[in-house]
Scaffold this active site. Structure first.
Site, PDB file in Angstrom:
ATOM      1  N   SER A  14     -19.760 -65.534 153.084  1.00  0.00           N
ATOM      2  CA  SER A  14     -20.883 -64.975 153.417  1.00  0.00           C
ATOM      3  C   SER A  14     -21.826 -64.923 154.636  1.00  0.00           C
ATOM      4  CB  SER A  14     -22.377 -65.497 152.566  1.00  0.00           C
ATOM      5  OG  SER A  14     -23.348 -64.677 152.630  1.00  0.00           O
ATOM      6  N   HIS A  40     -17.706 -62.189 152.548  1.00  0.00           N
ATOM      7  CA  HIS A  40     -18.393 -61.657 151.157  1.00  0.00           C
ATOM      8  C   HIS A  40     -19.418 -61.392 151.575  1.00  0.00           C
ATOM      9  CE1 HIS A  40     -19.451 -63.361 147.477  1.00  0.00           C
ATOM     10  NE2 HIS A  40     -20.760 -63.348 147.505  1.00  0.00           N
ATOM     11  N   ASP A  42     -23.392 -59.866 150.397  1.00  0.00           N
ATOM     12  CA  ASP A  42     -23.777 -60.125 149.544  1.00  0.00           C
ATOM     13  C   ASP A  42     -25.195 -58.564 149.468  1.00  0.00           C
ATOM     14  OD1 ASP A  42     -22.959 -63.137 147.979  1.00  0.00           O
ATOM     15  OD2 ASP A  42     -23.649 -64.113 150.189  1.00  0.00           O
ATOM     16  N   MET A  44     -27.766 -56.628 147.726  1.00  0.00           N
ATOM     17  CA  MET A  44     -29.512 -57.399 146.792  1.00  0.00           C
ATOM     18  C   MET A  44     -30.033 -55.689 147.350  1.00  0.00           C
ATOM     19  SD  MET A  44     -29.684 -61.065 148.093  1.00  0.00           S
ATOM     20  CE  MET A  44     -28.899 -62.264 148.094  1.00  0.00           C
ATOM     21  N   HIS A  73     -20.028 -58.305 146.943  1.00  0.00           N
ATOM     22  CA  HIS A  73     -20.939 -58.853 145.851  1.00  0.00           C
ATOM     23  C   HIS A  73     -22.094 -58.065 145.848  1.00  0.00           C
ATOM     24  CE1 HIS A  73     -23.186 -62.866 144.109  1.00  0.00           C
ATOM     25  NE2 HIS A  73     -23.311 -62.128 143.312  1.00  0.00           N
ATOM     26  N   MET A  75     -25.373 -57.558 143.874  1.00  0.00           N
ATOM     27  CA  MET A  75     -26.539 -57.737 143.455  1.00  0.00           C
ATOM     28  C   MET A  75     -27.644 -57.076 142.808  1.00  0.00           C
ATOM     29  SD  MET A  75     -26.895 -62.288 145.092  1.00  0.00           S
ATOM     30  CE  MET A  75     -25.140 -61.492 145.922  1.00  0.00           C
ATOM     31  N   MET A 144     -22.038 -68.432 139.753  1.00  0.00           N
ATOM     32  CA  MET A 144     -22.793 -68.020 140.708  1.00  0.00           C
ATOM     33  C   MET A 144     -22.987 -69.913 140.424  1.00  0.00           C
ATOM     34  SD  MET A 144     -24.140 -65.825 142.291  1.00  0.00           S
ATOM     35  CE  MET A 144     -24.877 -66.648 143.261  1.00  0.00           C
ATOM     36  N   GLY A 149     -29.624 -64.155 145.078  1.00  0.00           N
ATOM     37  CA  GLY A 149     -31.074 -64.347 146.084  1.00  0.00           C
ATOM     38  C   GLY A 149     -30.720 -64.411 147.156  1.00  0.00           C
ATOM     39  N   ASP A 178     -19.876 -69.139 144.246  1.00  0.00           N
ATOM     40  CA  ASP A 178     -21.121 -68.813 145.088  1.00  0.00           C
ATOM     41  C   ASP A 178     -22.131 -69.542 145.189  1.00  0.00           C
ATOM     42  OD1 ASP A 178     -22.152 -67.610 146.701  1.00  0.00           O
ATOM     43  OD2 ASP A 178     -22.032 -65.462 145.410  1.00  0.00           O
ATOM     44  N   GLY A 180     -24.169 -72.701 147.553  1.00  0.00           N
ATOM     45  CA  GLY A 180     -24.844 -74.089 147.546  1.00  0.00           C
ATOM     46  C   GLY A 180     -23.930 -75.390 148.089  1.00  0.00           C
ATOM     47  N   GLY A 200     -21.550 -70.028 152.862  1.00  0.00           N
ATOM     48  CA  GLY A 200     -22.799 -69.436 153.611  1.00  0.00           C
ATOM     49  C   GLY A 200     -23.125 -69.833 154.272  1.00  0.00           C
TER      50      GLY A 200
HETATM   51  C1  DX5 Z   1     -26.098 -65.758 147.344  1.00  0.00           C
HETATM   52  C2  DX5 Z   1     -25.646 -64.932 147.515  1.00  0.00           C
HETATM   53  C3  DX5 Z   1     -24.097 -65.743 148.000  1.00  0.00           C
HETATM   54  C4  DX5 Z   1     -25.099 -67.131 149.469  1.00  0.00           C
HETATM   55  C5  DX5 Z   1     -23.884 -68.175 149.573  1.00  0.00           C
HETATM   56  O1  DX5 Z   1     -27.181 -64.975 146.114  1.00  0.00           O
HETATM   57  O2  DX5 Z   1     -24.388 -64.884 146.118  1.00  0.00           O
HETATM   58  O3  DX5 Z   1     -23.440 -66.043 148.387  1.00  0.00           O
HETATM   59  O4  DX5 Z   1     -24.748 -66.345 150.142  1.00  0.00           O
HETATM   60  O5  DX5 Z   1     -25.270 -69.134 150.392  1.00  0.00           O
HETATM   61  P1  DX5 Z   1     -25.193 -70.588 150.462  1.00  0.00           P
HETATM   62  O6  DX5 Z   1     -23.573 -71.300 150.640  1.00  0.00           O
HETATM   63  O7  DX5 Z   1     -26.153 -71.145 152.020  1.00  0.00           O
HETATM   64  O8  DX5 Z   1     -25.396 -71.180 149.327  1.00  0.00           O
HETATM   65 ZN    ZN Z   2     -22.706 -63.847 146.973  1.00  0.00          ZN
END
Ligand code: DX5
Ligand code: ZN
Length: 224
Positions: A14, A40, A42, A44, A73, A75, A144, A149, A178, A180, A200
């Protein structure tokens, strides 16, 4: 279907945690590393989740400059408002959240009409049962492992069991996780049955992106 063969691990870095004013260089580093399978993105909207991030124009710029396929992705509320733009921007896979619509089936049909791969995402509190009526239509299921977010959150341990249950229910379905994901958390997710891993913020904590990707891959390879 490009969610992998379920045995080979795929990485989908990401770009969320890279400096937004200067992320082409790190994205190119990911793309040329030979260690990543997807980018990836993200997306938002400030509604479904509080932050606002990237739009289709940025996706278009990325897909024109990098060789890796891009997955969006979404959101966002009313994700269907964005399907056409992200498909035209060259995204090869679009993932939307089932929590954002009463019409998951219709939205998948609509996305398929654009010829893109289709995935749906589930928040940590959303049950797997939501997927049953549409399981045959999916190219990938995104589970998730944090609340969406923000990057940099700790993985919610109960989500590992959810991945295990999803793998038991759908032995042939690519499962992406996705949130952590790092070398410490990846082995349990992989053992549970995930085969595509978003990574990420971990990549901003390693000496280089290349090194971070190598460590993540290595963590997955020790799992048999
Ligand atoms: C969170 C995103 C993830 C995020 C993952 O809402 O969808 O894709 O970037 O980031 P890390 O790997 O830091 O949890
Ligand atoms: Zn994501």
């Amino acid at each position: 279907m490009e969610g992998g063969d379920l045995v080979t691990m795929q990485l989908a870095p990401s770009i969320l945690s890279f400096d937004p004013a200067n992320f082409l260089a790190p994205v190119q580093e990911v793309a040329t590393s030979g260690l990543a399978d997807w980018i990836h993105l993200d997306v938002m909207d400030g509604q479904f989740v509080p932050p606002i991030t990237f739009g289709a124009e940025l996706a278009k710029s990325l897909t024109s400059q990098i060789s890796l396929p891009v997955e969006a992705h979404l959101m966002t509320l009313t994700p269907e408002l964005h399907f056409e733009a992200f498909c035209q921007a060259g995204c090869r896979r679009i993932i939307f959240h089932v929590e954002t619509t009463a019409h998951t089936h219709r939205l998948i049909q609509e996305l398929k009409s654009y010829g893109t791969e289709v995935g749906v995402a589930l928040n940590p509190a959303t049950p797997l049962a939501m997927i049953e009526p549409i399981e045959e239509m999916l190219d990938i299921l995104l589970i998730m492992t944090v609340n969406p977010g923000w990057g940099g959150q700790a993985l919610i341990p109960a989500c590992v069991q959810k991945v295990r249950e999803a793998r038991e229910r759908w032995p042939g379905l690519p499962i992406e996780v996705d949130g952590g994901v790092d070398p410490a958390t990846l082995p349990a997710l992989r053992k549970a049955g995930a085969n595509v891993f978003v990574v990420g913020s971990y990549l901003t904590r390693t000496p280089s992106i290349q090194e971070g990707l190598r460590q993540v891959r290595e963590a997955g390879e020790v799992v048999t």
